[in-house]
Write a protein that holds these residues in place. Structure first.
Motif, mmCIF file in Angstrom:
data_model
loop_
_atom_site.group_PDB
_atom_site.id
_atom_site.type_symbol
_atom_site.label_atom_id
_atom_site.label_comp_id
_atom_site.label_asym_id
_atom_site.label_seq_id
_atom_site.Cartn_x
_atom_site.Cartn_y
_atom_site.Cartn_z
ATOM 1 N N PHE A 10 8.724 -0.331 13.915
ATOM 2 C CA PHE A 10 9.692 -0.988 13.235
ATOM 3 C C PHE A 10 10.913 -0.839 13.750
ATOM 4 O O PHE A 10 11.915 -1.544 14.086
ATOM 5 N N TYR A 14 13.557 -2.766 16.060
ATOM 6 C CA TYR A 14 14.849 -3.266 15.311
ATOM 7 C C TYR A 14 16.011 -2.710 16.504
ATOM 8 O O TYR A 14 16.860 -3.423 16.702
ATOM 9 N N GLU A 15 15.633 -1.559 17.129
ATOM 10 C CA GLU A 15 16.807 -1.072 18.148
ATOM 11 C C GLU A 15 16.793 -1.821 19.248
ATOM 12 O O GLU A 15 17.972 -2.026 19.884
ATOM 13 N N GLY A 17 15.593 -5.041 19.777
ATOM 14 C CA GLY A 17 15.655 -6.533 19.363
ATOM 15 C C GLY A 17 14.717 -7.210 20.281
ATOM 16 O O GLY A 17 14.842 -8.449 20.256
ATOM 17 N N LEU A 48 10.678 -8.915 7.250
ATOM 18 C CA LEU A 48 11.690 -8.017 7.944
ATOM 19 C C LEU A 48 12.331 -8.486 9.332
ATOM 20 O O LEU A 48 13.613 -7.945 9.632
ATOM 21 N N PHE A 49 11.856 -9.415 9.802
ATOM 22 C CA PHE A 49 12.428 -10.156 10.827
ATOM 23 C C PHE A 49 12.402 -11.723 10.749
ATOM 24 O O PHE A 49 11.345 -12.252 10.273
ATOM 25 N N ASN A 57 15.301 -11.298 14.858
ATOM 26 C CA ASN A 57 16.535 -11.067 14.351
ATOM 27 C C ASN A 57 16.202 -10.333 13.025
ATOM 28 O O ASN A 57 15.409 -10.854 12.153
ATOM 29 N N PRO A 58 16.616 -9.192 12.644
ATOM 30 C CA PRO A 58 16.437 -8.633 11.419
ATOM 31 C C PRO A 58 16.975 -9.367 10.216
ATOM 32 O O PRO A 58 18.156 -9.857 10.249
ATOM 33 N N GLY A 62 15.425 -6.486 6.089
ATOM 34 C CA GLY A 62 14.995 -5.673 7.489
ATOM 35 C C GLY A 62 16.307 -4.632 7.712
ATOM 36 O O GLY A 62 15.854 -3.393 8.031
ATOM 37 N N LYS A 63 17.496 -5.283 7.340
ATOM 38 C CA LYS A 63 18.438 -4.166 7.906
ATOM 39 C C LYS A 63 18.789 -2.911 6.712
ATOM 40 O O LYS A 63 18.884 -2.085 7.073
ATOM 41 N N TYR A 66 15.900 -0.704 7.591
ATOM 42 C CA TYR A 66 16.254 0.258 8.961
ATOM 43 C C TYR A 66 16.688 1.540 8.323
ATOM 44 O O TYR A 66 16.450 2.709 9.019
#
Length: 302
Positions: A10, A14-15, A17, A48-49, A57-58, A62-63, A66
């Motif tokens: 995850f 996230y990092e 994208g 989460l996305f 996109n989160p 999700g943000k 993270y």
């Protein structure tokens, strides 16, 4: 470990994208990466996305997750690193980047010395003046001059380096010595700019009689390669702004001369960037400590 692997996946998705990029980075298939994210979403009972055919996109959840996930991984890796410090000699490969001038002057000469002290650690050094994405390019650390734009990275400040404006004696003979920074705004002088594709209009911040002022400067030449700018200055094509350590030899030899000493550029920060979790790795800490000590010992004090 499956839940921890899901969290690691995850964080990389996230990092970066991108599911496929994260999968390649982790050396797993995109299907496995997608499955891990789905398992994590099922466990948390949130999405989460937001996924479309082209974008990932989160979500707000999700943000939030993270931030906590990064702390979890940092805690685990710190614990593993503590055990590693006790049970084994640091080993492996480090991927490091630095600007050309800084890298050639300070980093590259110290790499063999570091390797002699830690023979099980290999160094892959990239020297480039372009802006780098540590996460996307798999870098453990990147030395830089200036102010980074990415607030998600950790910064270890090393020093504030004085800068100066300088030009060749031939350029001064042809174009004269500028008496004030106001002359740099006109066609009276040519300024050599370090500029990257897509960068905004370039400005120099000079410390004048009324305090720091941003001066919009122009010239016929621009480059994203700092050493090219130095060579253009040596060849008499304009005025360049440089950290003093990069041009000290040319100044001492008279190949370049300082200009506008009464309105010098502000010092520039010399520092190192690294991902939050990378500094828990013993070999990263060893390398940074070694290089910082070396740079401070070699950096001119004036």
């Amino acid at each position: 470990m499956s839940y921890l692997n899901n969290i690691r996946t995850f964080v990389r998705v996230y990092e970066l994208g991108n599911m496929s990029a994260a999968a390649r980075d982790m050396r797993i298939s995109a299907a496995v990466a997608s499955s891990r994210i789905s398992q994590l979403e099922d466990h948390l009972k949130v999405r989460l996305f937001q996924r479309t055919t082209r974008l990932l996109n989160p979500t707000e959840q999700g943000k939030i997750f993270y931030e906590g996930a990064v702390k979890i991984l940092e805690a685990v890796e710190e614990a593993e690193a503590d055990i590693s410090n006790v049970t084994q000699i640091p080993q492996g490969t480090l991927y490091v980047a630095a600007p050309l001038g800084l890298g050639q002057r300070f980093i590259a000469p110290a790499v063999p010395k570091f390797r002699a002290a830690y023979p099980l650690i290999n160094i892959r050094l990239r020297l480039s003046d372009r802006k780098l994405d540590l996460a996307a390019e798999g870098l453990d650390a990147a030395f830089f001059l200036g102010v980074p734009e990415d607030s998600n990275l950790k910064i270890r400040k090393i020093a504030d380096c004085p800068r100066l404006l300088c030009a060749s004696p031939d350029y001064i003979a042809k174009r004269g010595t500028p008496k004030s920074s106001a002359e740099l705004k006109t066609d009276a002088h040519d300024c050599l700019n370090l500029r990257f594709p897509g960068a905004p209009e370039f400005q120099w911040t000079l410390d004048g009689p009324e305090g720091p002022q941003r001066i919009a400067v122009t010239g016929p030449f621009e480059s994203d390669h700092g050493e090219v700018l130095t060579q253009w200055a040596l060849d008499g094509h304009g005025i360049v702004m440089k950290p003093s350590f990069e041009v000290s030899e040319h100044l001492n030899a008279g190949r370049l001369v300082p200009v506008l000493e009464n309105e010098p550029p502000l010092p520039i920060q010399l520092a190192c960037l690294y991902m939050h979790r990378r500094h828990q790795d013993p070999k990263v800490r060893l390398f940074l400590d070694f290089m910082v000590d070396h740079i401070l010992a070699e950096l001119p004090t004036t």
